[in-house]
Design an enzyme around this catalytic site. Sequence first.
Site, PDB file in Angstrom:
ATOM      1  N   ARG A  75       0.909  -1.266   0.013  1.00  0.00           N
ATOM      2  CA  ARG A  75       0.156   0.168  -0.012  1.00  0.00           C
ATOM      3  C   ARG A  75       0.809   1.175   0.139  1.00  0.00           C
ATOM      4  NH1 ARG A  75      -2.214  -3.911   2.583  1.00  0.00           N
ATOM      5  NH2 ARG A  75      -4.397  -4.624   2.026  1.00  0.00           N
ATOM      6  N   HIS A 100      -0.624  -2.621  -4.581  1.00  0.00           N
ATOM      7  CA  HIS A 100      -0.100  -3.796  -5.680  1.00  0.00           C
ATOM      8  C   HIS A 100      -0.043  -3.272  -7.109  1.00  0.00           C
ATOM      9  CE1 HIS A 100       0.055  -6.432  -2.636  1.00  0.00           C
ATOM     10  NE2 HIS A 100      -1.011  -7.163  -2.578  1.00  0.00           N
ATOM     11  N   HIS A 169       3.572 -12.811  -5.131  1.00  0.00           N
ATOM     12  CA  HIS A 169       2.497 -13.107  -4.444  1.00  0.00           C
ATOM     13  C   HIS A 169       2.118 -14.477  -4.483  1.00  0.00           C
ATOM     14  CE1 HIS A 169      -1.000 -11.972  -2.209  1.00  0.00           C
ATOM     15  NE2 HIS A 169      -0.797 -10.534  -2.338  1.00  0.00           N
ATOM     16  N   SER A 170       2.784 -15.353  -4.227  1.00  0.00           N
ATOM     17  CA  SER A 170       2.411 -16.834  -4.095  1.00  0.00           C
ATOM     18  C   SER A 170       1.635 -17.348  -2.775  1.00  0.00           C
ATOM     19  CB  SER A 170       3.444 -17.857  -4.443  1.00  0.00           C
ATOM     20  OG  SER A 170       3.856 -17.942  -5.748  1.00  0.00           O
ATOM     21  N   TYR A 171       0.620 -18.003  -2.993  1.00  0.00           N
ATOM     22  CA  TYR A 171      -0.333 -18.461  -1.879  1.00  0.00           C
ATOM     23  C   TYR A 171      -0.027 -19.784  -1.671  1.00  0.00           C
ATOM     24  CZ  TYR A 171      -3.586 -14.401  -2.167  1.00  0.00           C
ATOM     25  OH  TYR A 171      -4.192 -13.186  -2.270  1.00  0.00           O
ATOM     26  N   ASP A 236      -1.722  -9.796   8.203  1.00  0.00           N
ATOM     27  CA  ASP A 236      -1.359  -9.127   7.103  1.00  0.00           C
ATOM     28  C   ASP A 236      -0.631  -8.022   7.340  1.00  0.00           C
ATOM     29  OD1 ASP A 236      -1.841  -8.109   4.552  1.00  0.00           O
ATOM     30  OD2 ASP A 236      -3.725  -7.874   4.632  1.00  0.00           O
ATOM     31  N   GLN A 275       5.800  -9.409   3.981  1.00  0.00           N
ATOM     32  CA  GLN A 275       4.380  -9.302   4.281  1.00  0.00           C
ATOM     33  C   GLN A 275       3.971 -10.731   4.498  1.00  0.00           C
ATOM     34  OE1 GLN A 275       2.839  -6.254   4.480  1.00  0.00           O
ATOM     35  NE2 GLN A 275       0.890  -6.689   4.692  1.00  0.00           N
ATOM     36  N   GLU A 303       5.361 -12.489   1.258  1.00  0.00           N
ATOM     37  CA  GLU A 303       5.544 -11.665   0.277  1.00  0.00           C
ATOM     38  C   GLU A 303       6.928 -10.850   0.591  1.00  0.00           C
ATOM     39  OE1 GLU A 303       2.022  -9.480  -0.598  1.00  0.00           O
ATOM     40  OE2 GLU A 303       1.145 -10.939   0.617  1.00  0.00           O
TER      41      GLU A 303
HETATM   42  C1  GLA Z   1      -1.450  -8.484   0.245  1.00  0.00           C
HETATM   43  C2  GLA Z   1      -1.956  -7.525   1.036  1.00  0.00           C
HETATM   44  C3  GLA Z   1      -3.347  -8.061   1.650  1.00  0.00           C
HETATM   45  C4  GLA Z   1      -4.356  -8.171   0.397  1.00  0.00           C
HETATM   46  C5  GLA Z   1      -3.520  -9.122  -0.561  1.00  0.00           C
HETATM   47  C6  GLA Z   1      -4.402  -9.619  -1.834  1.00  0.00           C
HETATM   48  O1  GLA Z   1      -1.089  -9.552   1.027  1.00  0.00           O
HETATM   49  O2  GLA Z   1      -1.360  -7.091   2.165  1.00  0.00           O
HETATM   50  O3  GLA Z   1      -4.240  -6.885   2.256  1.00  0.00           O
HETATM   51  O4  GLA Z   1      -4.625  -7.051  -0.285  1.00  0.00           O
HETATM   52  O5  GLA Z   1      -2.048  -8.777  -0.822  1.00  0.00           O
HETATM   53  O6  GLA Z   1      -5.563  -9.984  -1.619  1.00  0.00           O
END
Ligand code: GLA
Length: 338
Positions: A75, A100, A169-171, A236, A275, A303
């Site tokens: 952000r 992002h 941004h891998s989950y 987060d 993050q 991240e």
């Molecule tokens: C990052 C942000 C989250 C969210 C994700 C995408 O991790 O910190 O708040 O925006 O990306 O959904």
Amino acid sequence: MTEVCKEERGPAERWSLRSGAVSVEILSLGCGIQSIRTPDHSGQSADIVLGYQDVEGYLSNPRYFGAVVGRVANRIAKGRFVVDEKEYKLAINNGPNALHGGLKGFDKAVWTTEAVDNGVKLSHSSPDGDEGYPGNLNASVTYRLEKNTLSVLYSAQTDRTTTINLTNHSYFNLAGQGTPDIYDHEVTISAESYLPVDDTMIPTGEVKPVEKTLFDLRKPVLLGSRLKELPGPGFDHNFCLCSPGDPPLERKCARVVHPGTGRVLEVSTTQPGVQFYTSNFLDGTLKGKGGAAYSKHSAFCLETQNWPDAVNQPHFPDALLRPGETYTHTTRFTFSVL
Ligand code: GLA
């Protein structure tokens, strides 16, 4: 030896990297990771990242599954910043803030590709004024799979001073993507401090020691019980991996263990922060690979990046890239079994 193959997949190319029992698929659309397959303790392979079955799924991808996020991940307060006494305004796409990279960030671009030893290099040119950012920026990301380590090398140059913060941004869900939650994962993050945020998720400016807080993840913590204690929807937050001004050495960042399958993910990075995000905004409406409905807390993201809103917070690590400089960072993901 890593096998590297390329195929055309509708709107994008898909590159497959295979080294022993680990394989990774990379898409030119969004420069993203579509899959990572690793064995568990009995040799059973599973895909451990969330995403879409088909490349077409990534044309929208509102939660950034696997994508490279830029020019600025995370952000920027009120979507505004000042460089060389000039104010720049970005699209507001997350409450009152910019998130992002904007409406059409790097995750929406089709990157050009070239083969490199053990991997693929993807490049993207972002013109001056793109999404409101100054300067023509040339960025590249090189993914290499060597033994059981996926390395991600980020590089960029600009012709005017600009701000930059690239991440992937891998989950992950080490039990296999599509498993409903990550509560049985044990997480360690090597951070002495973290950044508290305001109610719009912008760091307040305080760099708070994790000691005696729920953010102390320096020793392994079972995620399910810690998430129950934590106020709010989950993690987060940016964890600080070094102090502003420290040299960009590669440091240990995190280790995640899934005892059930024995899978272990270790992350190291030259970035000053990570993050840690526990998929608080997934709500079961996105349908992913194999028809999986991805719900809240069904994955975690690590991240690696600069601290959020660093361009507006002078005591955070430098967020500017100037003409003649090269932005360069490396993150490594190592996959093993207990
Ligand atoms: C990052 C942000 C989250 C969210 C994700 C995408 O991790 O910190 O708040 O925006 O990306 O959904």
